[in-house]
Design a protein around this motif. Structure first.
Motif, PDB file in Angstrom:
ATOM      1  N   LEU A 159       0.831  -1.211   0.000  1.00  0.00           N
ATOM      2  CA  LEU A 159       0.000   0.000   0.000  1.00  0.00           C
ATOM      3  C   LEU A 159       0.860   1.254   0.000  1.00  0.00           C
ATOM      4  CD1 LEU A 159      -2.811   1.480   0.425  1.00  0.00           C
ATOM      5  CD2 LEU A 159      -2.325   1.331   2.856  1.00  0.00           C
ATOM      6  N   LYS A 160       0.632   2.117  -0.983  1.00  0.00           N
ATOM      7  CA  LYS A 160       1.207   3.465  -0.946  1.00  0.00           C
ATOM      8  C   LYS A 160       0.136   4.403  -0.424  1.00  0.00           C
ATOM      9  CE  LYS A 160       0.969   7.033  -3.529  1.00  0.00           C
ATOM     10  NZ  LYS A 160       1.021   8.278  -2.741  1.00  0.00           N
ATOM     11  N   PRO A 161       0.312   4.930   0.782  1.00  0.00           N
ATOM     12  CA  PRO A 161      -0.705   5.811   1.352  1.00  0.00           C
ATOM     13  C   PRO A 161      -0.746   7.162   0.618  1.00  0.00           C
ATOM     14  CG  PRO A 161       0.760   4.919   3.048  1.00  0.00           C
ATOM     15  CD  PRO A 161       1.392   4.654   1.722  1.00  0.00           C
ATOM     16  N   THR A 162      -1.783   7.933   0.894  1.00  0.00           N
ATOM     17  CA  THR A 162      -1.886   9.309   0.410  1.00  0.00           C
ATOM     18  C   THR A 162      -0.648  10.085   0.841  1.00  0.00           C
ATOM     19  OG1 THR A 162      -4.244   9.153   0.901  1.00  0.00           O
ATOM     20  CG2 THR A 162      -3.391  11.351   0.409  1.00  0.00           C
ATOM     21  N   TYR A 163      -0.184  10.997  -0.028  1.00  0.00           N
ATOM     22  CA  TYR A 163       0.955  11.828   0.346  1.00  0.00           C
ATOM     23  C   TYR A 163       0.621  12.603   1.626  1.00  0.00           C
ATOM     24  CZ  TYR A 163       4.799  15.101   0.086  1.00  0.00           C
ATOM     25  OH  TYR A 163       5.935  15.827   0.381  1.00  0.00           O
ATOM     26  N   GLY A 164       1.448  12.480   2.641  1.00  0.00           N
ATOM     27  CA  GLY A 164       1.217  13.194   3.895  1.00  0.00           C
ATOM     28  C   GLY A 164       0.574  12.341   4.977  1.00  0.00           C
ATOM     29  N   MET A 165       0.137  11.142   4.621  1.00  0.00           N
ATOM     30  CA  MET A 165      -0.578  10.266   5.580  1.00  0.00           C
ATOM     31  C   MET A 165       0.403   9.656   6.592  1.00  0.00           C
ATOM     32  SD  MET A 165      -3.732   9.282   5.807  1.00  0.00           S
ATOM     33  CE  MET A 165      -4.803   8.043   6.472  1.00  0.00           C
ATOM     34  N   VAL A 166       1.595   9.286   6.119  1.00  0.00           N
ATOM     35  CA  VAL A 166       2.612   8.689   6.993  1.00  0.00           C
ATOM     36  C   VAL A 166       3.822   9.621   7.005  1.00  0.00           C
ATOM     37  CG1 VAL A 166       4.114   6.688   7.344  1.00  0.00           C
ATOM     38  CG2 VAL A 166       1.810   6.361   6.426  1.00  0.00           C
ATOM     39  N   SER A 167       4.375   9.835   8.180  1.00  0.00           N
ATOM     40  CA  SER A 167       5.490  10.769   8.320  1.00  0.00           C
ATOM     41  C   SER A 167       6.694  10.345   7.484  1.00  0.00           C
ATOM     42  CB  SER A 167       5.905  10.847   9.788  1.00  0.00           C
ATOM     43  OG  SER A 167       7.136  11.533   9.909  1.00  0.00           O
ATOM     44  N   ARG A 168       7.339  11.328   6.863  1.00  0.00           N
ATOM     45  CA  ARG A 168       8.580  11.054   6.136  1.00  0.00           C
ATOM     46  C   ARG A 168       9.806  11.383   6.969  1.00  0.00           C
ATOM     47  NH1 ARG A 168       9.688  14.205   2.184  1.00  0.00           N
ATOM     48  NH2 ARG A 168       8.155  15.804   2.657  1.00  0.00           N
ATOM     49  N   SER A 181       1.619   7.700 -12.111  1.00  0.00           N
ATOM     50  CA  SER A 181       0.702   8.845 -12.071  1.00  0.00           C
ATOM     51  C   SER A 181       0.052   8.998 -10.692  1.00  0.00           C
ATOM     52  CB  SER A 181      -0.374   8.701 -13.152  1.00  0.00           C
ATOM     53  OG  SER A 181      -1.100   7.515 -12.959  1.00  0.00           O
ATOM     54  N   ILE A 182       0.001   7.899  -9.949  1.00  0.00           N
ATOM     55  CA  ILE A 182      -0.591   7.916  -8.607  1.00  0.00           C
ATOM     56  C   ILE A 182       0.245   8.803  -7.664  1.00  0.00           C
ATOM     57  CG2 ILE A 182      -0.890   6.423  -6.552  1.00  0.00           C
ATOM     58  CD1 ILE A 182      -1.583   5.040 -10.009  1.00  0.00           C
ATOM     59  N   ASN A 183       1.567   8.691  -7.772  1.00  0.00           N
ATOM     60  CA  ASN A 183       2.435   9.543  -6.947  1.00  0.00           C
ATOM     61  C   ASN A 183       2.355  10.995  -7.391  1.00  0.00           C
ATOM     62  OD1 ASN A 183       3.654   6.721  -7.194  1.00  0.00           O
ATOM     63  ND2 ASN A 183       4.648   7.508  -5.359  1.00  0.00           N
ATOM     64  N   ILE A 184       2.234  11.198  -8.713  1.00  0.00           N
ATOM     65  CA  ILE A 184       2.158  12.564  -9.231  1.00  0.00           C
ATOM     66  C   ILE A 184       0.907  13.245  -8.683  1.00  0.00           C
ATOM     67  CG2 ILE A 184       1.809  13.912 -11.357  1.00  0.00           C
ATOM     68  CD1 ILE A 184       3.659  11.842 -12.728  1.00  0.00           C
ATOM     69  N   ALA A 185      -0.196  12.495  -8.554  1.00  0.00           N
ATOM     70  CA  ALA A 185      -1.448  13.050  -8.033  1.00  0.00           C
ATOM     71  C   ALA A 185      -1.524  12.987  -6.507  1.00  0.00           C
ATOM     72  CB  ALA A 185      -2.634  12.305  -8.634  1.00  0.00           C
ATOM     73  N   GLY A 186      -0.632  12.225  -5.879  1.00  0.00           N
ATOM     74  CA  GLY A 186      -0.580  12.152  -4.416  1.00  0.00           C
ATOM     75  C   GLY A 186      -1.630  11.261  -3.781  1.00  0.00           C
ATOM     76  N   PRO A 207      -3.783   7.598  -2.788  1.00  0.00           N
ATOM     77  CA  PRO A 207      -3.344   6.288  -2.306  1.00  0.00           C
ATOM     78  C   PRO A 207      -3.650   5.172  -3.309  1.00  0.00           C
ATOM     79  CG  PRO A 207      -5.461   6.832  -1.326  1.00  0.00           C
ATOM     80  CD  PRO A 207      -5.087   7.999  -2.200  1.00  0.00           C
ATOM     81  N   ALA A 208      -2.859   4.107  -3.267  1.00  0.00           N
ATOM     82  CA  ALA A 208      -3.124   2.943  -4.123  1.00  0.00           C
ATOM     83  C   ALA A 208      -2.546   1.693  -3.475  1.00  0.00           C
ATOM     84  CB  ALA A 208      -2.520   3.145  -5.504  1.00  0.00           C
ATOM     85  N   ILE A 209      -3.202   0.574  -3.748  1.00  0.00           N
ATOM     86  CA  ILE A 209      -2.769  -0.697  -3.159  1.00  0.00           C
ATOM     87  C   ILE A 209      -2.600  -1.715  -4.282  1.00  0.00           C
ATOM     88  CG2 ILE A 209      -5.142  -1.554  -2.753  1.00  0.00           C
ATOM     89  CD1 ILE A 209      -4.126  -2.742  -0.101  1.00  0.00           C
ATOM     90  N   SER A 210      -1.587  -2.587  -4.159  1.00  0.00           N
ATOM     91  CA  SER A 210      -1.457  -3.706  -5.092  1.00  0.00           C
ATOM     92  C   SER A 210      -1.710  -4.995  -4.327  1.00  0.00           C
ATOM     93  CB  SER A 210      -0.060  -3.738  -5.716  1.00  0.00           C
ATOM     94  OG  SER A 210       0.061  -4.860  -6.583  1.00  0.00           O
ATOM     95  N   ILE A 211      -2.559  -5.852  -4.894  1.00  0.00           N
ATOM     96  CA  ILE A 211      -2.832  -7.156  -4.271  1.00  0.00           C
ATOM     97  C   ILE A 211      -2.682  -8.254  -5.312  1.00  0.00           C
ATOM     98  CG2 ILE A 211      -4.348  -6.317  -2.431  1.00  0.00           C
ATOM     99  CD1 ILE A 211      -6.739  -7.079  -4.221  1.00  0.00           C
ATOM    100  N   PRO A 212      -2.354  -9.474  -4.868  1.00  0.00           N
ATOM    101  CA  PRO A 212      -2.179 -10.573  -5.832  1.00  0.00           C
ATOM    102  C   PRO A 212      -3.507 -10.908  -6.516  1.00  0.00           C
ATOM    103  CG  PRO A 212      -1.352 -11.183  -3.642  1.00  0.00           C
ATOM    104  CD  PRO A 212      -2.105  -9.907  -3.485  1.00  0.00           C
ATOM    105  N   CYS A 213      -3.460 -11.194  -7.830  1.00  0.00           N
ATOM    106  CA  CYS A 213      -4.710 -11.538  -8.522  1.00  0.00           C
ATOM    107  C   CYS A 213      -4.509 -12.615  -9.583  1.00  0.00           C
ATOM    108  CB  CYS A 213      -5.359 -10.313  -9.137  1.00  0.00           C
ATOM    109  SG  CYS A 213      -4.596  -9.773 -10.652  1.00  0.00           S
ATOM    110  N   GLY A 214      -3.428 -13.394  -9.500  1.00  0.00           N
ATOM    111  CA  GLY A 214      -3.256 -14.456 -10.475  1.00  0.00           C
ATOM    112  C   GLY A 214      -1.787 -14.634 -10.850  1.00  0.00           C
ATOM    113  N   GLU A 259      -8.597   8.399   1.645  1.00  0.00           N
ATOM    114  CA  GLU A 259      -9.629   7.360   1.768  1.00  0.00           C
ATOM    115  C   GLU A 259      -9.029   5.968   1.528  1.00  0.00           C
ATOM    116  OE1 GLU A 259     -13.383   8.233  -0.051  1.00  0.00           O
ATOM    117  OE2 GLU A 259     -13.346  10.291   0.678  1.00  0.00           O
ATOM    118  N   GLU A 260      -7.954   5.697   2.234  1.00  0.00           N
ATOM    119  CA  GLU A 260      -7.329   4.374   2.195  1.00  0.00           C
ATOM    120  C   GLU A 260      -8.334   3.290   2.564  1.00  0.00           C
ATOM    121  OE1 GLU A 260      -5.784   7.049   3.143  1.00  0.00           O
ATOM    122  OE2 GLU A 260      -3.740   6.976   2.382  1.00  0.00           O
TER     123      GLU A 260
END
Lengths: 94, 494
Positions: free
Chosen positions: B190-199, B428-433, B435-442, B459-460
């Protein structure tokens, strides 16, 4: 967009990188390819678009000017490549 | 089932119920790492002794009945998050001997929640790469196919979780560095929204894009870690001040009425056919779970790679200016200050890092700033606005995480642009800031495929819920890499 050998040498100087002949050659070719790919942005009309510097419009973030704990000098210096009497030592500047 | 194969949620319950001690869990994991690590090389540093000490301390507290979210569970940390008194190298010769005097906020939160640091994982040097091949400390192998890369830059974190060398790992994601290796190694990232987790304490690559996030065996584990990691931190000036609610409970809600957008730009020619088929199957499955699929368009997606490779190297060239041989890191002596700078930076950085510093220095240099950097920031606004508009119509988006499964070692190292294209669906997800998640699907030729769900800012919960319901209905995370084969390979490496 073709970068020249001289331009690559110049950028390396700005970036404080000492490059070998071989590195300059390969970076000249590779960076030219990447910059050429980026030319695709030229097809967009961006005249009235404001640049976006931060994804969620933040204003200046202020905090109270209060004294708080910071790291002791010894820990700040612990990773210094050359340290002398509480200072970082560097080669002669002048 | 062997202890190491349990999920983070399962093992933390077992420890807090006193079915097993943190020391037993940690000792078992260290043995498992010893058996598998020669083949995989997920770690730059394994902190076995420190982990056992921490486990002993945890077990003493556990007797008193205190409750911890990550009670006594070993977790791996990508080697660009500072850990006090534990070497933090960023997989670079430049920081080969760097021992931070402080700990990153994200790691501190793991420790406060009772988590135990089992080691620091391998990565692309300074997180610049998509295969973990640019690490100064050698390559990491993909647990599913030992001839293939684990993805990158968080490749060591991904392989450690996939091969049960850690119950979870922290990664960082600037253009796909959590999601792409998660997809390649068949885990959740999971890549959280920019600013959600401290850097704070994350060694900076591109500050306007970097984000720390969880890499786990299950979606529930990712939600649990988000409960630990999220929140405002005054030490990070870009940290978001938003209310944080529990991420675990809402997972169980059904998906009836959920509107999911399918952006056509993410289904391109040249995509692996089995990847395409798996994503289509997943979309059908989501429909059966009650979701409505809505075709949408994000027409500027094709420009995101260009925007990224202007903005990220520009920020990197500035961020990496600090490695000058004066205060920390490598120093290579020179006759004067300038020569010392040049010799230090040339011997300390690897080829890809130098390439990106060169690229960033060029696009920021006088005469080219308007043509590249300023233009990229304008297109960044277009990309961001496009996401805002689409999210007025749908709750989240579904796409493949990558166009192909894991590739072989050396396949893309000679042509940087082909390597950069591996991140085409994540950037593009990072450019827009958002959140996105990758899960196994096959699987494609026995190599895992990742499904990407993209959410609205902060809205994670929504993408975690969709991911969890999909995972539970398909049991997509049940297949595991062949550990026997990895152990055999390890024996031959020794």
């Amino acid at each position: 967009m073709d970068l020249s050998y001289a331009e690559v040498r110049y950028i390396a100087k700005l970036a404080r990188l000492e490059l070998s002949e071989k590195e300059v050659e390969s970076y000249t070719a590779q960076l030219s390819t990447v910059l050429e790919y980026m030319q695709q942005l030229d097809e967009l009309n961006l005249k009235d678009v404001e640049p976006l510097t931060h994804v969620f419009q933040m204003q200046n973030v202020f905090r109270e000017d209060k004294v708080a704990m910071s790291l002791p000098q010894k820990q700040i210096l612990q990773n210094g490549p050359e340290v002398q009497s509480g200072h970082f030592k560097v080669p002669q500047i002048l | 089932m062997n202890l190491e194969q349990l999920s983070l949620t399962e093992i933390s319950k077992k420890i807090s119920n006193h079915e097993v001690s943190s020391v037993e869990v940690t000792e078992n994991l260290i043995r498992h790492i010893e058996k598998t690590e020669p083949a995989l090389h997920s770690f730059i540093t394994v902190t076995a002794d420190l982990a056992l000490d921490a486990a002993r301390k945890f077990d003493e507290m556990n007797i008193k009945g205190e409750s911890f979210l990550l009670g006594g569970v070993p977790i791996a940390i990508k080697d660009l998050l500072c850990t006090k008194n534990i070497k933090t190298t960023c997989a670079s010769r430049m920081l080969e001997n760097f021992v931070p005097p402080y700990t990153a906020t994200a790691v501190e939160k793991i420790e406060q929640a009772g988590g135990i640091i089992i080691g620091k994982t391998n990565m692309d040097e300074f997180a610049m790469g998509s295969s973990t091949e640019t690490s100064y400390f050698g390559k990491t192998r993909n647990p599913w196919d030992l001839d293939c890369v684990p993805g990158g830059s968080s490749g060591g974190s991904a392989s450690s979780v996939a091969a049960h060398q850690a119950y979870a790992a922290l990664g960082s994601d600037t253009g796909g560095s959590i999601r792409q290796p998660a997809a390649f190694c068949g885990i959740v990232g999971l890549k959280p929204t920019y600013g959600m987790v401290s850097r704070f304490g994350l060694i900076a690559f591109a500050s306007s894009l970097d984000q720390v996030g969880p890499m786990t065996k299950t979606v529930e584990d990712a939600a649990l870690l988000m409960n630990v990691l999220s929140g405002y931190d005054s030490k990070d000036s870009t940290s978001a001040q938003v209310p944080i609610s529990d991420f675990v409970m809402p997972l169980k809600k059904n998906l009836k009425g959920m509107k999911i957008g399918v952006p056509k730009e993410f289904f391109i020619d040249g995509m692996d056919l089995e990847v395409k088929a798996s994503i289509e199957k997943a979309i059908t499955q989501l429909e059966q779970l009650g979701c409505t699929m809505i075709p949408v368009s994000l027409p500027h997606t094709k420009y995101s790679l260009s925007v990224y490779y202007i903005i990220a190297p520009a920020e990197a060239s500035s961020n990496l200016g600090r490695y000058d041989g004066v205060r920390y890191g490598l120093r290579t002596p020179g006759d004067n200050l300038n020569q010392m700078y040049e010799k230090t930076r040339s011997s300390g950085f690897g080829a890809e890092v130098k390439r990106r510093i060169m690229l960033g220095t060029y696009t920021l240099s006088s005469g080219y700033y308007d043509a590249y950097y300023l233009k990229a920031m304008k297109v960044r606004r277009l990309i961001k606005s496009e996401f805002d508009q689409v999210f007025q119509k749908v709750d989240c988006l579904v796409t493949p995480t990558t166009p192909t499964p894991a590739f072989r070692f050396g396949e893309k190292t000679q042509n940087p642009l082909s390597m950069y294209l591996a991140d085409i669906f994540t950037i593009s997800i990072n450019i827009a800031g958002v959140p996105a998640i990758s899960i196994p699907c096959g699987f494609s030729k026995n190599k895992p495929i990742g499904l990407q769900l993209i959410g609205k800012p902060f809205e994670e919960s929504t993408i975690l819920q969709v991911a969890y319901q999909y995972e539970q209905s398909t049991l997509s995370n049940q297949l595991k890499p062949n550990l026997k084969k990895i152990e055999e390979f390890s024996k031959n490496e020794l």
